[in-house]
Write an enzyme that holds these catalytic residues in place. Structure first.
Site, mmCIF file in Angstrom:
data_model
loop_
_atom_site.group_PDB
_atom_site.id
_atom_site.type_symbol
_atom_site.label_atom_id
_atom_site.label_comp_id
_atom_site.label_asym_id
_atom_site.label_seq_id
_atom_site.Cartn_x
_atom_site.Cartn_y
_atom_site.Cartn_z
ATOM 1 N N GLU A 49 13.545 10.471 -19.636
ATOM 2 C CA GLU A 49 13.112 11.314 -20.756
ATOM 3 C C GLU A 49 14.041 11.224 -21.956
ATOM 4 O O GLU A 49 13.718 11.723 -23.034
ATOM 5 C CB GLU A 49 13.007 12.763 -20.292
ATOM 6 C CG GLU A 49 14.300 13.351 -19.774
ATOM 7 C CD GLU A 49 14.097 14.703 -19.128
ATOM 8 O OE1 GLU A 49 15.096 15.419 -18.968
ATOM 9 O OE2 GLU A 49 12.951 15.034 -18.781
ATOM 10 N N LYS B 165 6.038 -3.285 -6.567
ATOM 11 C CA LYS B 165 6.479 -3.557 -7.935
ATOM 12 C C LYS B 165 5.781 -4.772 -8.543
ATOM 13 O O LYS B 165 5.419 -4.770 -9.719
ATOM 14 C CB LYS B 165 7.994 -3.726 -7.962
ATOM 15 C CG LYS B 165 8.748 -2.432 -7.727
ATOM 16 C CD LYS B 165 10.244 -2.600 -7.912
ATOM 17 C CE LYS B 165 10.933 -1.252 -7.745
ATOM 18 N NZ LYS B 165 10.497 -0.264 -8.757
ATOM 19 N N ASP C 4 3.963 12.725 -12.424
ATOM 20 C CA ASP C 4 4.377 11.812 -11.347
ATOM 21 C C ASP C 4 5.010 10.585 -11.998
ATOM 22 O O ASP C 4 4.359 9.886 -12.781
ATOM 23 C CB ASP C 4 3.156 11.410 -10.511
ATOM 24 C CG ASP C 4 3.490 10.505 -9.338
ATOM 25 O OD1 ASP C 4 4.661 10.119 -9.194
ATOM 26 O OD2 ASP C 4 2.568 10.180 -8.577
ATOM 27 N N ALA D 208 5.700 4.398 -10.590
ATOM 28 C CA ALA D 208 5.215 3.224 -11.339
ATOM 29 C C ALA D 208 5.493 3.284 -12.830
ATOM 30 O O ALA D 208 5.080 2.377 -13.567
ATOM 31 C CB ALA D 208 3.720 2.991 -11.115
ATOM 32 N N ALA D 209 6.220 4.289 -13.294
ATOM 33 C CA ALA D 209 6.527 4.358 -14.730
ATOM 34 C C ALA D 209 7.373 3.165 -15.158
ATOM 35 O O ALA D 209 7.121 2.539 -16.204
ATOM 36 C CB ALA D 209 7.245 5.663 -15.059
ATOM 37 N N GLY D 210 8.389 2.835 -14.356
ATOM 38 C CA GLY D 210 9.226 1.689 -14.686
ATOM 39 C C GLY D 210 8.456 0.386 -14.652
ATOM 40 O O GLY D 210 8.642 -0.489 -15.513
ATOM 41 N N ASP D 211 7.573 0.230 -13.672
ATOM 42 C CA ASP D 211 6.769 -0.983 -13.577
ATOM 43 C C ASP D 211 5.777 -1.081 -14.726
ATOM 44 O O ASP D 211 5.529 -2.172 -15.254
ATOM 45 C CB ASP D 211 6.009 -1.004 -12.246
ATOM 46 C CG ASP D 211 6.945 -1.082 -11.046
ATOM 47 O OD1 ASP D 211 8.050 -1.631 -11.191
ATOM 48 O OD2 ASP D 211 6.572 -0.579 -9.969
ATOM 49 N N MET E 168 0.867 -1.163 0.000
ATOM 50 C CA MET E 168 0.000 0.000 0.000
ATOM 51 C C MET E 168 0.909 1.220 0.000
ATOM 52 O O MET E 168 1.821 1.326 0.825
ATOM 53 C CB MET E 168 -0.913 0.027 1.223
ATOM 54 C CG MET E 168 -1.859 1.218 1.231
ATOM 55 S SD MET E 168 -2.996 1.253 -0.188
ATOM 56 C CE MET E 168 -4.163 -0.039 0.255
#
Length: 314
Positions: A222, A40, A245, A248-251, A12
């Protein structure tokens, strides 16, 4: 049973929005605080599911209300939760601070995640026998991850590993990994080489191949993404978006990449789709709430292709 098996963490998230990250010893006030599902393993499972893959997630939650909430959410995302263990005590927590530029600092309290054992994965073998790909990270005990990687290799299941957090990740496992996915920080930690630009990133990825990895995806934020294997290199520029934000971009990238691969897309196209998914993710707040659906990613890909061909986009 599912095309993709994810073995990993379920947390969480407790998210603080700030104008800037505090300096050492400094106390600042948050602009707002909210909670949301994350971890992850959970993030990557949802990302793959929203891309249209059948996904099973194996992991652990606690006996608290957070655990119940997370299981309900994952079920609502069409993720198979039958192999998620309930452990006495607290569910894993992630304390996330996001600044005005959308960059984050994260501290993870493992909770139930660190109680996961190899014995807990024994009932998972039917799912592994049917899976096309296994995704593993490093937010559960490493012995558990190493065990499932070994079992996947024995069954010729494609193994994708994101060694995050990178501390205590053994490079001796690299030959057992089909696709290693790292960011600049993780790459530098594993190789000792910086990856601040394209030239450095290629050198770092090559070093990972030399250490035994079969193929490497190095994400540069980027600046884009580099894919490298023993047959050559592919570079994908990042989609130009306004980041809100990066949580979680990598996930999201990893889940979308795995889904694209098991659907039979060529590596370069799979990387393109993963980049598009991550680009959409960073334009939204939160972890799982920011993960896009297949239709959204397809629309961004089509828009980019049309622009490249010089066509107007409606």
């Amino acid at each position: 049973m599912g095309d993709i098996l994810v073995v990993g963490s379920i947390n969480m998230d407790i998210i603080n929005k700030v104008e800037r990250h505090p300096s050492v010893g400094e106390t600042i006030s948050a602009l707002e605080t909210e909670t949301g599902p994350g971890g992850k393993g959970a993030n990557q499972a949802v990302a793959a599911s929203r891309m249209g893959s059948q996904v099973t997630l194996a992991g652990a939650v606690g006996t608290d209300s957070y655990g119940e909430e997370l299981l309900a959410l994952l079920n609502g995302e069409n993720v198979n939760t039958e192999r998620i263990m309930v452990k006495e005590g607290l569910t894993g927590l992630a304390f996330i601070t996001v600044n005005g530029a959308g960059h984050n600092h994260i501290i993870v309290s493992p909770g139930a995640n660190e109680k996961l054992s190899e014995a807990d994965l024994l009932p998972l073998m039917p799912e592994l026998n049917q899976a096309k790909a296994l995704i593993v990270q490093n937010e559960i005990p490493w012995a558990v991850s190493a065990y499932i990687i070994k079992e996947a290799r024995a069954r010729n299941v494609k193994v994708l590993v994101n060694p995050a957090p990178v501390e205590h990740f053994p490079v001796t496992i690299l030959p057992s990994i089909d696709l290693l996915i790292v960011n600049q920080h993780e790459s530098e930690a594993l190789t000792g080489l910086q990856a601040k630009d394209h030239v450095q990133a290629v050198q770092a990825a090559q070093r990972l191949l030399d250490l035994g990895a079969n193929a490497v995806v190095l994400t540069l934020g980027e600046q884009g993404v580099i894919y490298l294997d023993r047959n050559g290199e592919y570079f994908r520029e990042a989609f130009q978006v306004s980041a809100v934000d990066t949580t979680a971009a990598g996930d999201t990238f990893i889940g979308a990449l795995a889904s694209s691969i098991v659907k039979g897309k060529a590596t370069q196209e799979a990387v393109d789709w993963a980049c598009a998914a991550a680009a959409i993710c960073v334009t939204r707040k939160g972890a799982i709430p920011s993960i896009p659906y297949w239709e959204e990613v397809r629309a961004l890909i089509e828009e980019a292709n049309a622009i490249e061909r010089g066509q107007s986009v409606k």
